[in-house]
Design a protein around this motif. Structure first.
Motif, PDB file in Angstrom:
ATOM      1  N   MET A   1      41.863  42.879  37.101  1.00  0.00           N
ATOM      2  CA  MET A   1      42.592  41.817  37.170  1.00  0.00           C
ATOM      3  C   MET A   1      43.512  41.815  38.771  1.00  0.00           C
ATOM      4  SD  MET A   1      46.397  42.444  35.796  1.00  0.00           S
ATOM      5  CE  MET A   1      46.089  42.286  33.665  1.00  0.00           C
ATOM      6  N   LYS A   2      43.435  40.203  39.295  1.00  0.00           N
ATOM      7  CA  LYS A   2      43.772  40.466  40.519  1.00  0.00           C
ATOM      8  C   LYS A   2      44.934  38.805  40.198  1.00  0.00           C
ATOM      9  CE  LYS A   2      43.274  38.353  44.943  1.00  0.00           C
ATOM     10  NZ  LYS A   2      42.157  37.442  45.927  1.00  0.00           N
ATOM     11  N   ILE A   3      46.657  40.163  41.182  1.00  0.00           N
ATOM     12  CA  ILE A   3      48.037  39.568  41.564  1.00  0.00           C
ATOM     13  C   ILE A   3      47.822  38.991  43.096  1.00  0.00           C
ATOM     14  CG2 ILE A   3      50.498  39.801  41.134  1.00  0.00           C
ATOM     15  CD1 ILE A   3      49.666  42.325  38.713  1.00  0.00           C
ATOM     16  N   GLU A   4      48.093  37.755  43.401  1.00  0.00           N
ATOM     17  CA  GLU A   4      48.830  36.934  44.413  1.00  0.00           C
ATOM     18  C   GLU A   4      50.290  36.864  43.966  1.00  0.00           C
ATOM     19  OE1 GLU A   4      45.078  34.283  45.247  1.00  0.00           O
ATOM     20  OE2 GLU A   4      45.587  34.305  42.875  1.00  0.00           O
ATOM     21  N   VAL A   5      50.527  37.486  44.760  1.00  0.00           N
ATOM     22  CA  VAL A   5      52.258  37.078  45.858  1.00  0.00           C
ATOM     23  C   VAL A   5      52.300  36.470  47.036  1.00  0.00           C
ATOM     24  CG1 VAL A   5      54.151  38.428  45.477  1.00  0.00           C
ATOM     25  CG2 VAL A   5      52.414  39.882  44.273  1.00  0.00           C
ATOM     26  N   TRP A   6      53.579  35.358  46.932  1.00  0.00           N
ATOM     27  CA  TRP A   6      53.847  34.120  48.050  1.00  0.00           C
ATOM     28  C   TRP A   6      54.891  35.495  48.424  1.00  0.00           C
ATOM     29  CZ3 TRP A   6      49.895  32.594  45.064  1.00  0.00           C
ATOM     30  CH2 TRP A   6      48.535  32.219  46.290  1.00  0.00           C
ATOM     31  N   SER A   7      55.251  35.908  49.536  1.00  0.00           N
ATOM     32  CA  SER A   7      56.828  36.085  49.939  1.00  0.00           C
ATOM     33  C   SER A   7      56.569  35.977  51.607  1.00  0.00           C
ATOM     34  CB  SER A   7      56.874  37.318  49.127  1.00  0.00           C
ATOM     35  OG  SER A   7      55.707  38.002  50.066  1.00  0.00           O
ATOM     36  N   ASP A   8      58.093  35.568  52.097  1.00  0.00           N
ATOM     37  CA  ASP A   8      58.565  36.018  52.858  1.00  0.00           C
ATOM     38  C   ASP A   8      59.357  37.304  53.570  1.00  0.00           C
ATOM     39  OD1 ASP A   8      58.462  35.017  55.894  1.00  0.00           O
ATOM     40  OD2 ASP A   8      60.820  33.189  54.920  1.00  0.00           O
ATOM     41  N   ARG A  31      46.324  50.252  34.901  1.00  0.00           N
ATOM     42  CA  ARG A  31      46.655  50.088  36.525  1.00  0.00           C
ATOM     43  C   ARG A  31      45.644  49.974  37.047  1.00  0.00           C
ATOM     44  NH1 ARG A  31      49.011  54.065  34.288  1.00  0.00           N
ATOM     45  NH2 ARG A  31      48.785  56.314  34.619  1.00  0.00           N
ATOM     46  N   THR A  32      44.579  51.098  37.288  1.00  0.00           N
ATOM     47  CA  THR A  32      43.828  51.397  38.345  1.00  0.00           C
ATOM     48  C   THR A  32      43.119  49.779  38.130  1.00  0.00           C
ATOM     49  OG1 THR A  32      42.290  51.975  36.408  1.00  0.00           O
ATOM     50  CG2 THR A  32      43.551  53.214  37.538  1.00  0.00           C
ATOM     51  N   ASP A  33      42.850  48.456  37.225  1.00  0.00           N
ATOM     52  CA  ASP A  33      42.104  47.808  37.173  1.00  0.00           C
ATOM     53  C   ASP A  33      42.547  46.586  37.578  1.00  0.00           C
ATOM     54  OD1 ASP A  33      40.370  48.682  35.840  1.00  0.00           O
ATOM     55  OD2 ASP A  33      41.024  47.912  33.874  1.00  0.00           O
ATOM     56  N   VAL A  34      44.156  46.969  38.296  1.00  0.00           N
ATOM     57  CA  VAL A  34      44.674  46.141  39.489  1.00  0.00           C
ATOM     58  C   VAL A  34      44.614  46.103  40.709  1.00  0.00           C
ATOM     59  CG1 VAL A  34      47.294  45.450  39.344  1.00  0.00           C
ATOM     60  CG2 VAL A  34      46.468  46.093  37.112  1.00  0.00           C
ATOM     61  N   ARG A 187      45.038  33.856  38.399  1.00  0.00           N
ATOM     62  CA  ARG A 187      44.652  32.040  38.224  1.00  0.00           C
ATOM     63  C   ARG A 187      45.270  31.602  37.212  1.00  0.00           C
ATOM     64  NH1 ARG A 187      44.138  29.842  43.793  1.00  0.00           N
ATOM     65  NH2 ARG A 187      44.879  31.610  44.540  1.00  0.00           N
ATOM     66  N   LYS A 188      45.763  32.546  36.580  1.00  0.00           N
ATOM     67  CA  LYS A 188      46.469  31.520  34.732  1.00  0.00           C
ATOM     68  C   LYS A 188      47.418  31.487  34.521  1.00  0.00           C
ATOM     69  CE  LYS A 188      41.618  33.553  33.200  1.00  0.00           C
ATOM     70  NZ  LYS A 188      40.439  33.758  31.392  1.00  0.00           N
ATOM     71  N   TYR A 189      48.198  32.607  34.713  1.00  0.00           N
ATOM     72  CA  TYR A 189      49.449  33.227  34.617  1.00  0.00           C
ATOM     73  C   TYR A 189      50.941  33.054  35.828  1.00  0.00           C
ATOM     74  CZ  TYR A 189      47.342  34.013  30.372  1.00  0.00           C
ATOM     75  OH  TYR A 189      46.005  34.416  28.958  1.00  0.00           O
ATOM     76  N   ALA A 190      51.578  32.808  36.132  1.00  0.00           N
ATOM     77  CA  ALA A 190      52.240  32.319  36.710  1.00  0.00           C
ATOM     78  C   ALA A 190      53.855  32.767  37.129  1.00  0.00           C
ATOM     79  CB  ALA A 190      52.376  30.577  38.189  1.00  0.00           C
ATOM     80  N   LEU A 204      51.441  41.207  32.042  1.00  0.00           N
ATOM     81  CA  LEU A 204      50.102  41.752  32.357  1.00  0.00           C
ATOM     82  C   LEU A 204      49.649  42.197  31.761  1.00  0.00           C
ATOM     83  CD1 LEU A 204      51.285  44.690  35.273  1.00  0.00           C
ATOM     84  CD2 LEU A 204      49.890  42.519  36.093  1.00  0.00           C
ATOM     85  N   THR A 205      50.374  42.816  30.374  1.00  0.00           N
ATOM     86  CA  THR A 205      49.295  42.956  29.300  1.00  0.00           C
ATOM     87  C   THR A 205      48.860  42.399  28.426  1.00  0.00           C
ATOM     88  OG1 THR A 205      51.081  44.211  28.658  1.00  0.00           O
ATOM     89  CG2 THR A 205      50.303  43.496  26.379  1.00  0.00           C
ATOM     90  N   LYS A 206      49.340  40.693  28.765  1.00  0.00           N
ATOM     91  CA  LYS A 206      49.299  39.589  27.532  1.00  0.00           C
ATOM     92  C   LYS A 206      47.442  39.061  29.273  1.00  0.00           C
ATOM     93  CE  LYS A 206      50.225  34.842  27.017  1.00  0.00           C
ATOM     94  NZ  LYS A 206      51.769  33.594  26.932  1.00  0.00           N
ATOM     95  N   ALA A 207      48.112  39.086  30.323  1.00  0.00           N
ATOM     96  CA  ALA A 207      46.859  38.431  31.179  1.00  0.00           C
ATOM     97  C   ALA A 207      45.354  39.691  30.580  1.00  0.00           C
ATOM     98  CB  ALA A 207      47.482  38.940  32.573  1.00  0.00           C
ATOM     99  N   TYR A 208      45.677  40.820  30.353  1.00  0.00           N
ATOM    100  CA  TYR A 208      44.529  41.126  30.374  1.00  0.00           C
ATOM    101  C   TYR A 208      44.154  41.601  29.230  1.00  0.00           C
ATOM    102  CZ  TYR A 208      41.845  45.898  30.914  1.00  0.00           C
ATOM    103  OH  TYR A 208      40.814  46.574  30.338  1.00  0.00           O
TER     104      TYR A 208
END
Length: 233
Positions: A1-8, A31-34, A187-190, A204-208
């Motif tokens: 599972m990949k989480i992309e975070v846009w931030s400043d 969590r080890t899969d994240v 790339r499915k949930y935001a 996270l649970t829903k995406a997994y």
């Protein structure tokens, strides 16, 4: 599972959102899969490097509220950050252009230090009131996380890692990011904004579950997989 975070690094909610996400991941069974990847996003791309006004003044003008209201809002935000173990000093934070800080974070990626660099830059801004537009300051922070100080200073004199920053920002524009923090899971949930760790955990649970519809939830003593009363070798 990949989480992309846009931030400043000038966004106080981004640091809070980062910590909330980390708390959620700690509670996540897989969590080890994240994998978490922080992306560049400039809230004010044309901001000056050195400014002669403080953050309270700019917030007052931006939102059309009094300085007293700004200070009250800052206090509320500071208290919220405190519940997450973050120490905020918004009244004394240094406003600046964050482009070079983003370039530094991109450079740290090449040395496997991006997560450490991102955390250090956030802390420098909101806890220590350091000036992220100052190259010497950035070099000091980079050295703290294990980068070569002189190499960082030389990089900051160039336009290196500009393309990496711009690609992140272009990508944000393409997927409709209008504010930060902004989180994209597989790339499915935001999720937009500094959500609670409970909301992050649900996402996270829903995406997994969506990507692992037949996840094993228990095993019997001989190692065979069991689910709903049926077992297989």
């Amino acid at each position: 599972m990949k989480i992309e975070v846009w931030s400043d690094f000038s966004c106080p909610f981004c640091y809070i959102g980062k910590r909330q996400l980390e708390l959620a991941i700690e509670q996540f069974n897989y969590r080890t899969d994240v994998e978490v990847e922080f992306k560049s996003f400039e809230l004010v791309p044309n901001a000056e490097r050195y400014v002669d006004y403080n953050v309270n003044e700019i917030l007052s003008k931006k939102y059309g509220i009094t300085l007293e209201q700004v200070q009250s809002n800052n206090q509320s935000l500071t208290e919220r950050a405190s519940t997450l173990g973050l120490e905020y000093h918004i009244d004394t934070m240094k406003l600046t252009n964050t482009f070079d800080a983003h370039r530094l974070a991109q450079m740290a990626t090449q040395y496997g230090k991006k997560m450490e660099m991102v955390e250090r830059l956030f802390k420098a801004t909101f806890t220590e009131s350091k000036h992220l537009g100052d190259h010497e300051t950035l070099a000091d922070l980079a050295e703290e996380v294990g980068l070569d100080r002189n190499e960082v200073l030389e990089m900051l004199k160039t336009l290196n890692y500009t393309q990496e920053v711009r690609l992140d920002e272009k990508e944000a524009q393409e997927i409709g990011v209008r504010g930060v923090p902004f989180f994209v899971i597989d790339r499915k949930y935001a999720l937009s904004g500094a959500q609670s760790n409970e909301v992050f955990l649900q996402a996270l649970t829903k995406a997994y579950q969506a990507s692992h519809p037949f996840t094993i939830i228990s095993e019997n003593d001989n190692g065979s997989s069991c689910n709903d009363g049926s077992c297989s070798i």
